[in-house]
Motif scaffolding. Structure first.
Motif, PDB file in Angstrom:
ATOM      1  N   HIS A  72       0.835  -1.205   0.000  1.00  0.00           N
ATOM      2  CA  HIS A  72       0.000   0.000   0.000  1.00  0.00           C
ATOM      3  C   HIS A  72       0.872   1.258   0.000  1.00  0.00           C
ATOM      4  O   HIS A  72       0.618   2.200  -0.755  1.00  0.00           O
ATOM      5  CB  HIS A  72      -0.927   0.004   1.213  1.00  0.00           C
ATOM      6  CG  HIS A  72      -1.650   1.303   1.398  1.00  0.00           C
ATOM      7  ND1 HIS A  72      -2.707   1.680   0.592  1.00  0.00           N
ATOM      8  CD2 HIS A  72      -1.460   2.315   2.266  1.00  0.00           C
ATOM      9  CE1 HIS A  72      -3.127   2.870   0.971  1.00  0.00           C
ATOM     10  NE2 HIS A  72      -2.395   3.279   1.986  1.00  0.00           N
ATOM     11  N   ASN A  73       1.909   1.268   0.840  1.00  0.00           N
ATOM     12  CA  ASN A  73       2.795   2.431   0.906  1.00  0.00           C
ATOM     13  C   ASN A  73       3.540   2.637  -0.407  1.00  0.00           C
ATOM     14  O   ASN A  73       3.735   3.781  -0.844  1.00  0.00           O
ATOM     15  CB  ASN A  73       3.772   2.296   2.062  1.00  0.00           C
ATOM     16  CG  ASN A  73       3.084   2.422   3.397  1.00  0.00           C
ATOM     17  OD1 ASN A  73       1.996   2.990   3.488  1.00  0.00           O
ATOM     18  ND2 ASN A  73       3.688   1.887   4.432  1.00  0.00           N
ATOM     19  N   GLU A  74       3.965   1.552  -1.043  1.00  0.00           N
ATOM     20  CA  GLU A  74       4.647   1.669  -2.333  1.00  0.00           C
ATOM     21  C   GLU A  74       3.704   2.226  -3.398  1.00  0.00           C
ATOM     22  O   GLU A  74       4.095   3.052  -4.223  1.00  0.00           O
ATOM     23  CB  GLU A  74       5.208   0.313  -2.748  1.00  0.00           C
ATOM     24  CG  GLU A  74       6.380  -0.118  -1.898  1.00  0.00           C
ATOM     25  CD  GLU A  74       6.804  -1.542  -2.165  1.00  0.00           C
ATOM     26  OE1 GLU A  74       6.188  -2.237  -3.006  1.00  0.00           O
ATOM     27  OE2 GLU A  74       7.769  -1.994  -1.507  1.00  0.00           O
ATOM     28  N   GLU A  75       2.441   1.786  -3.369  1.00  0.00           N
ATOM     29  CA  GLU A  75       1.454   2.313  -4.311  1.00  0.00           C
ATOM     30  C   GLU A  75       1.210   3.795  -4.077  1.00  0.00           C
ATOM     31  O   GLU A  75       1.084   4.573  -5.026  1.00  0.00           O
ATOM     32  CB  GLU A  75       0.146   1.519  -4.206  1.00  0.00           C
ATOM     33  CG  GLU A  75       0.264   0.099  -4.708  1.00  0.00           C
ATOM     34  CD  GLU A  75      -0.923  -0.779  -4.304  1.00  0.00           C
ATOM     35  OE1 GLU A  75      -1.867  -0.267  -3.661  1.00  0.00           O
ATOM     36  OE2 GLU A  75      -0.885  -1.972  -4.638  1.00  0.00           O
ATOM     37  N   THR A  76       1.141   4.203  -2.808  1.00  0.00           N
ATOM     38  CA  THR A  76       0.958   5.612  -2.480  1.00  0.00           C
ATOM     39  C   THR A  76       2.128   6.440  -2.994  1.00  0.00           C
ATOM     40  O   THR A  76       1.952   7.505  -3.570  1.00  0.00           O
ATOM     41  CB  THR A  76       0.803   5.795  -0.960  1.00  0.00           C
ATOM     42  OG1 THR A  76      -0.338   5.055  -0.509  1.00  0.00           O
ATOM     43  CG2 THR A  76       0.632   7.259  -0.580  1.00  0.00           C
ATOM     44  N   ALA A  77       3.343   5.937  -2.803  1.00  0.00           N
ATOM     45  CA  ALA A  77       4.533   6.645  -3.270  1.00  0.00           C
ATOM     46  C   ALA A  77       4.539   6.744  -4.794  1.00  0.00           C
ATOM     47  O   ALA A  77       4.891   7.795  -5.361  1.00  0.00           O
ATOM     48  CB  ALA A  77       5.794   5.942  -2.776  1.00  0.00           C
ATOM     49  N   THR A  78       4.094   5.705  -5.470  1.00  0.00           N
ATOM     50  CA  THR A  78       4.030   5.725  -6.936  1.00  0.00           C
ATOM     51  C   THR A  78       3.020   6.768  -7.410  1.00  0.00           C
ATOM     52  O   THR A  78       3.304   7.544  -8.325  1.00  0.00           O
ATOM     53  CB  THR A  78       3.661   4.329  -7.481  1.00  0.00           C
ATOM     54  OG1 THR A  78       4.676   3.404  -7.085  1.00  0.00           O
ATOM     55  CG2 THR A  78       3.544   4.347  -8.994  1.00  0.00           C
ATOM     56  N   ARG A  79       1.845   6.813  -6.770  1.00  0.00           N
ATOM     57  CA  ARG A  79       0.828   7.799  -7.156  1.00  0.00           C
ATOM     58  C   ARG A  79       1.334   9.229  -6.924  1.00  0.00           C
ATOM     59  O   ARG A  79       0.969  10.137  -7.654  1.00  0.00           O
ATOM     60  CB  ARG A  79      -0.468   7.576  -6.361  1.00  0.00           C
ATOM     61  CG  ARG A  79      -1.295   6.411  -6.873  1.00  0.00           C
ATOM     62  CD  ARG A  79      -2.706   6.426  -6.287  1.00  0.00           C
ATOM     63  NE  ARG A  79      -2.739   6.486  -4.843  1.00  0.00           N
ATOM     64  CZ  ARG A  79      -2.707   5.430  -4.029  1.00  0.00           C
ATOM     65  NH1 ARG A  79      -2.603   4.215  -4.524  1.00  0.00           N
ATOM     66  NH2 ARG A  79      -2.759   5.583  -2.725  1.00  0.00           N
TER      67      ARG A  79
END
Length: 83
Positions: A72-79
């Motif tokens: 989830h944190n990696e997805e947030t950073a990507t967004r």
């Protein structure tokens, strides 16, 4: 990013130096470390040691849930365009 995470119901844990990042106003937990070093720049070793210890403990305690949080944190950073 920290404000957005809190607004979405997330919990923000901050690792910072003794001068406290502005993110501290959004953090539920703040770990501050002494970063002084005998060089022209501050050292990150004390802060990284705290981060690594906490992550190891969380993974041991949470197992698969920890991996879900990391995704989830990696997805947030990507967004946010950080990766």
């Amino acid at each position: 990013m920290a404000a957005a995470e809190r607004e979405a119901g997330g919990r923000v844990v901050l690792f910072t130096d003794t001068w406290l990042s502005p993110v501290s106003t959004h953090a539920e937990v703040v770990f501050s470390s002494q970063v002084g070093a005998p060089s022209p720049y501050d050292g990150l070793v004390p802060t990284l040691a705290v981060v690594e210890s906490l992550v190891a403990g969380l993974i041991a305690e949470l197992g698969d849930r920890a991996h879900q949080h990391m995704r989830h944190n990696e997805e947030t950073a990507t967004r946010a365009g950080l990766t």
